[in-house]
Design an enzyme around this catalytic site. Structure first.
Site, PDB file in Angstrom:
ATOM      1  N   GLU A 149      57.471  51.852  31.962  1.00 46.37           N
ATOM      2  CA  GLU A 149      58.112  51.464  30.710  1.00 46.37           C
ATOM      3  C   GLU A 149      58.637  52.697  29.990  1.00 46.37           C
ATOM      4  OE1 GLU A 149      58.971  48.450  29.485  1.00 46.37           O
ATOM      5  OE2 GLU A 149      59.973  49.836  28.129  1.00 46.37           O
ATOM      6  N   LEU A 151      60.132  52.446  26.780  1.00 44.75           N
ATOM      7  CA  LEU A 151      60.384  52.163  25.361  1.00 44.75           C
ATOM      8  C   LEU A 151      59.889  53.295  24.473  1.00 44.75           C
ATOM      9  CD1 LEU A 151      57.470  51.407  23.938  1.00 44.75           C
ATOM     10  CD2 LEU A 151      57.857  49.217  25.016  1.00 44.75           C
ATOM     11  N   LYS A 205      58.507  58.013  35.952  1.00 45.60           N
ATOM     12  CA  LYS A 205      58.017  57.947  34.569  1.00 45.60           C
ATOM     13  C   LYS A 205      57.473  59.299  34.108  1.00 45.60           C
ATOM     14  CE  LYS A 205      56.492  56.558  30.668  1.00 45.60           C
ATOM     15  NZ  LYS A 205      57.361  56.286  29.539  1.00 45.60           N
ATOM     16  N   PHE A 250      66.767  64.972  21.943  1.00 46.36           N
ATOM     17  CA  PHE A 250      65.520  65.722  22.153  1.00 46.36           C
ATOM     18  C   PHE A 250      65.700  67.231  22.068  1.00 46.36           C
ATOM     19  CE2 PHE A 250      63.962  61.658  23.188  1.00 46.36           C
ATOM     20  CZ  PHE A 250      62.593  61.722  22.981  1.00 46.36           C
ATOM     21  N   GLY A 254      60.617  71.182  15.758  1.00 50.63           N
ATOM     22  CA  GLY A 254      59.728  70.510  14.805  1.00 50.63           C
ATOM     23  C   GLY A 254      58.322  71.056  14.897  1.00 50.63           C
ATOM     24  N   CYS A 261      51.932  59.494  24.557  1.00 49.83           N
ATOM     25  CA  CYS A 261      52.465  59.668  25.916  1.00 49.83           C
ATOM     26  C   CYS A 261      52.667  61.115  26.346  1.00 49.83           C
ATOM     27  CB  CYS A 261      53.772  58.898  26.056  1.00 49.83           C
ATOM     28  SG  CYS A 261      53.516  57.125  25.967  1.00 49.83           S
TER      29      CYS A 261
HETATM   30  N1  LIG Z   1      52.869  53.590  23.716  1.00 49.40           N
HETATM   31  C1  LIG Z   1      54.002  53.916  24.310  1.00 49.40           C
HETATM   32  O1  LIG Z   1      54.976  54.285  23.665  1.00 49.40           O
HETATM   33  C2  LIG Z   1      54.130  53.814  25.806  1.00 49.40           C
HETATM   34  C3  LIG Z   1      55.410  53.859  26.375  1.00 49.40           C
HETATM   35  C4  LIG Z   1      55.516  53.756  27.756  1.00 49.40           C
HETATM   36  C5  LIG Z   1      54.387  53.627  28.545  1.00 49.40           C
HETATM   37  N2  LIG Z   1      53.153  53.609  27.963  1.00 49.40           N
HETATM   38  C6  LIG Z   1      51.992  53.428  28.835  1.00 49.40           C
HETATM   39  O2  LIG Z   1      51.585  52.071  28.777  1.00 49.40           O
HETATM   40  C7  LIG Z   1      50.161  51.973  28.884  1.00 49.40           C
HETATM   41  C8  LIG Z   1      49.597  51.253  27.673  1.00 49.40           C
HETATM   42  O3  LIG Z   1      49.895  52.039  26.523  1.00 49.40           O
HETATM   43  P1  LIG Z   1      49.695  51.478  25.043  1.00 49.40           P
HETATM   44  O4  LIG Z   1      50.225  52.523  24.117  1.00 49.40           O
HETATM   45  O5  LIG Z   1      50.233  50.097  24.983  1.00 49.40           O
HETATM   46  O6  LIG Z   1      48.101  51.464  24.970  1.00 49.40           O
HETATM   47  P2  LIG Z   1      47.165  50.766  23.881  1.00 49.40           P
HETATM   48  O7  LIG Z   1      45.950  51.581  23.843  1.00 49.40           O
HETATM   49  O8  LIG Z   1      47.939  50.523  22.634  1.00 49.40           O
HETATM   50  O9  LIG Z   1      46.847  49.338  24.531  1.00 49.40           O
HETATM   51  C9  LIG Z   1      46.071  49.138  25.668  1.00 49.40           C
HETATM   52  C10 LIG Z   1      45.372  47.802  25.524  1.00 49.40           C
HETATM   53  O10 LIG Z   1      44.710  47.486  26.747  1.00 49.40           O
HETATM   54  C11 LIG Z   1      43.522  46.778  26.408  1.00 49.40           C
HETATM   55  N3  LIG Z   1      42.602  46.764  27.561  1.00 49.40           N
HETATM   56  C12 LIG Z   1      41.883  47.784  28.071  1.00 49.40           C
HETATM   57  N4  LIG Z   1      41.181  47.366  29.134  1.00 49.40           N
HETATM   58  C13 LIG Z   1      41.490  46.054  29.324  1.00 49.40           C
HETATM   59  C14 LIG Z   1      41.094  45.078  30.279  1.00 49.40           C
HETATM   60  N5  LIG Z   1      40.250  45.373  31.301  1.00 49.40           N
HETATM   61  N6  LIG Z   1      41.622  43.844  30.158  1.00 49.40           N
HETATM   62  C15 LIG Z   1      42.461  43.542  29.151  1.00 49.40           C
HETATM   63  N7  LIG Z   1      42.855  44.427  28.234  1.00 49.40           N
HETATM   64  C16 LIG Z   1      42.382  45.673  28.315  1.00 49.40           C
HETATM   65  C17 LIG Z   1      42.993  47.511  25.198  1.00 49.40           C
HETATM   66  O11 LIG Z   1      42.077  46.734  24.453  1.00 49.40           O
HETATM   67  C18 LIG Z   1      44.299  47.782  24.430  1.00 49.40           C
HETATM   68  O12 LIG Z   1      44.590  46.759  23.510  1.00 49.40           O
HETATM   69  C19 LIG Z   1      49.667  53.410  29.044  1.00 49.40           C
HETATM   70  O13 LIG Z   1      49.549  53.693  30.406  1.00 49.40           O
HETATM   71  C20 LIG Z   1      50.773  54.230  28.428  1.00 49.40           C
HETATM   72  O14 LIG Z   1      50.821  55.528  28.955  1.00 49.40           O
HETATM   73  C21 LIG Z   1      53.009  53.683  26.609  1.00 49.40           C
END
Ligand SMILES: NC(=O)c1ccc[n+]([C@@H]2O[C@H](COP(=O)([O-])OP(=O)(O)OC[C@H]3O[C@@H](n4cnc5c(N)ncnc54)[C@H](O)[C@@H]3O)[C@@H](O)[C@H]2O)c1
Length: 442
Positions: A149, A151, A205, A250, A254, A261
């Site tokens: 992802e 985003l 990624k 980018f 800053g 991430c």
């Molecule tokens: N936040 C960003 O901007 C972004 C962008 C691209 C990719 N990512 C990637 O996406 C992934 C998720 O990131 P995020 O920011 O959404 O994380 P987050 O911490 O906001 O959310 C993760 C969720 O997973 C849940 N979870 C954990 N174990 C679980 C299980 N066994 N079953 C069900 N739910 C479970 C947690 O309770 C939590 O709500 C990561 O690998 C991150 O690197 C994040």
């Protein structure tokens, strides 16, 4: 299509809501019961523009539902997205515990042929590990896919709805055709779905985030050099950003990169390189430059206060690691506040969205202001850390009369140095012409 999204954080919630918006039946599952309870009442646990409407509309129209019952979400789904967190382990590698747990659940609870999609950011080889875990108990055929992802928090809905591209690592024609169908509504303007093998998708990624972090650290180091040689990094930025080989994004200097991430993904990629005996020296430098940069605002403030930080009252504008989010993970404001408190200063902070999140981390260690001007009352200096729009054109006279001493350290280069100094501020920013040089040039 029947879609399950496991993990309903920033990514899972956006993915689930956007896929429901295009007509799919989506179940979002999470082990966090309070999060699920809020979402069922259309209360969004994160600040993300546009997301609340999307969740409410799709939940009302029964295309989107939320559950803590991960097994039930898996049963019946044709496509299962794994979107759980992959936090850094002690050695910097991505902790895959949650991802592999979900893999085990999928194996146990799937009730039909499924496409399993790793949406979480995971190192090369993870889809293979998930496949192995699922296989242990799977009674139906399944197809692995890596669909990283891209985003941006703060613009997440828009980014998902109108992606620059969709990267899809797949190992079967079935997975490719299911995913192409699922993504078709989002790429109607001709943005590409780039199909590739799973390892390349996983690597894409990390390479993307490492490249962006590199640009930021590079510009922060160029900014530091600009200060020494009497150049202005904003002009240098425009000068190089207009080169089509470089591009303008980018390149803003800053207070250092933060967020959920870049810091963890840079570390995880370095770890992968180490494991495979490869050299990624550039990322060592990127990370070290970022550690240094996170101290820059404190150093500048210390200089402006002539070393008298103990007992000073400091106003901070902006806590979130970037505007339009309440995400405080690895936010540069936290490094600044930590240094200020350690040096004996007190802090009053303002942020349009991240006060609650900050309070969770820092409690009563600092004071929180209702408005950005309230934060200035009786303060010895203002430090701007996050470039929220509302800080861009403030009432400078009001700022000056509220501050006890008119010191402004601008970590985002929001204001013009000559203008601030002509208004009587002691003003410093990042990588721009220091006052002395301005005077000589005038
Ligand atoms: N936040 C960003 O901007 C972004 C962008 C691209 C990719 N990512 C990637 O996406 C992934 C998720 O990131 P995020 O920011 O959404 O994380 P987050 O911490 O906001 O959310 C993760 C969720 O997973 C849940 N979870 C954990 N174990 C679980 C299980 N066994 N079953 C069900 N739910 C479970 C947690 O309770 C939590 O709500 C990561 O690998 C991150 O690197 C994040």
């Amino acid at each position: 299509m029947q879609v399950a999204v496991i993990g309903t954080g920033y990514v899972g919630l956006v993915v689930g809501a956007c896929l429901a918006e295009t007509g799919n039946d989506v179940v979002c599952a999470d082990v966090d019961a309070s999060k699920i309870a809020s979402l069922r009442e259309n209360r969004i646990p994160i600040y993300e523009p546009g997301l609340e409407n999307l969740v409410e509309r799709n939940q009302t129209q029964r295309r989107l539902s939320f559950t803590t019952d991960v097994a039930a979400a898996i049963a019946g789904a044709e496509v299962i997205f794994i979107a759980v967190g992959t936090p850094p382990d002690e050695d910097g590698s991505a902790d895959l515990t949650h991802v592999l747990n979900v893999g085990g659940m999928i194996g146990r609870h799937m009730t039909r042929e499924v496409v399993i999609v790793t949406k979480s950011t995971v190192p090369v080889g993870t889809a293979a590990r998930v496949r192995a875990v699922v296989s242990r108990e799977a009674k139906y055929p399944f197809h692995m896919c890596s669909n990283p992802e891209f985003l941006k928090e703060g613009a997440a809905v828009d980014d998902f709805m109108k992606p620059d591209r969709v990267v899809l690592g797949a190992e079967s024609d079935h997975a490719r055709s299911v995913m192409a169908e699922l993504y078709a509504p989002f790429v109607r303007t001709g943005r590409p779905i780039i199909f590739m093998d799973i390892s390349s998708a996983e690597m894409t990624k990390y390479a993307a985030n490492a490249m962006l972090a590199t640009r930021i650290s590079f510009m922060n180091e160029i900014a530091a050099l600009c200060e020494r040689v009497g150049a202005d990094v904003d002009l240098v930025r425009k000068g190089i950003g207009s080169d089509s080989r470089i591009g303008p994004s980018f390149l803003f200097p800053g207070p250092g990169y933060g967020g959920s991430c870049f810091p963890k993904d840079v570390k995880a990629l370095m770890r992968t390189a180490q494991e495979y005996g490869a050299t990624l020296g550039v990322l060592d430098a990127v990370e070290q430059a970022n550690v240094r940069q996170k101290h820059r605002l404190f150093e500048k403030l210390e200089a402006a206060l002539e070393g008298n930080v103990r007992g000073a009252r400091i106003a901070v504008w902006g806590l979130a690691f970037k505007p339009n989010t309440d995400d405080m993970r690895e936010a540069p404001s936290l490094s600044l506040i930590e240094s200020l408190l350690a040096a004996g200063a007190s802090v009053t902070a303002h942020d349009p969205a991240a006060i609650e999140e900050t309070r969770r981390k820092l409690g009563d260690l600092i004071r929180y202001a209702e408005s950005n001007y309230d934060a200035l009352e009786g303060a010895d200096a203002l430090v701007i850390v996050t470039d929220w729009n509302e800080y861009r054109h403030p009432d400078f006279n009001r700022m000056k009369s509220s501050l006890r001493r008119p010191i402004v350290i601008d970590g985002r280069n929001l204001y013009s140095g000559p203008r601030m100094r002509s208004l009587g501020f002691v003003y410093d920013s990042i990588g721009r012409v220091p006052a002395m040089v301005e005077m000589v040039k005038a």
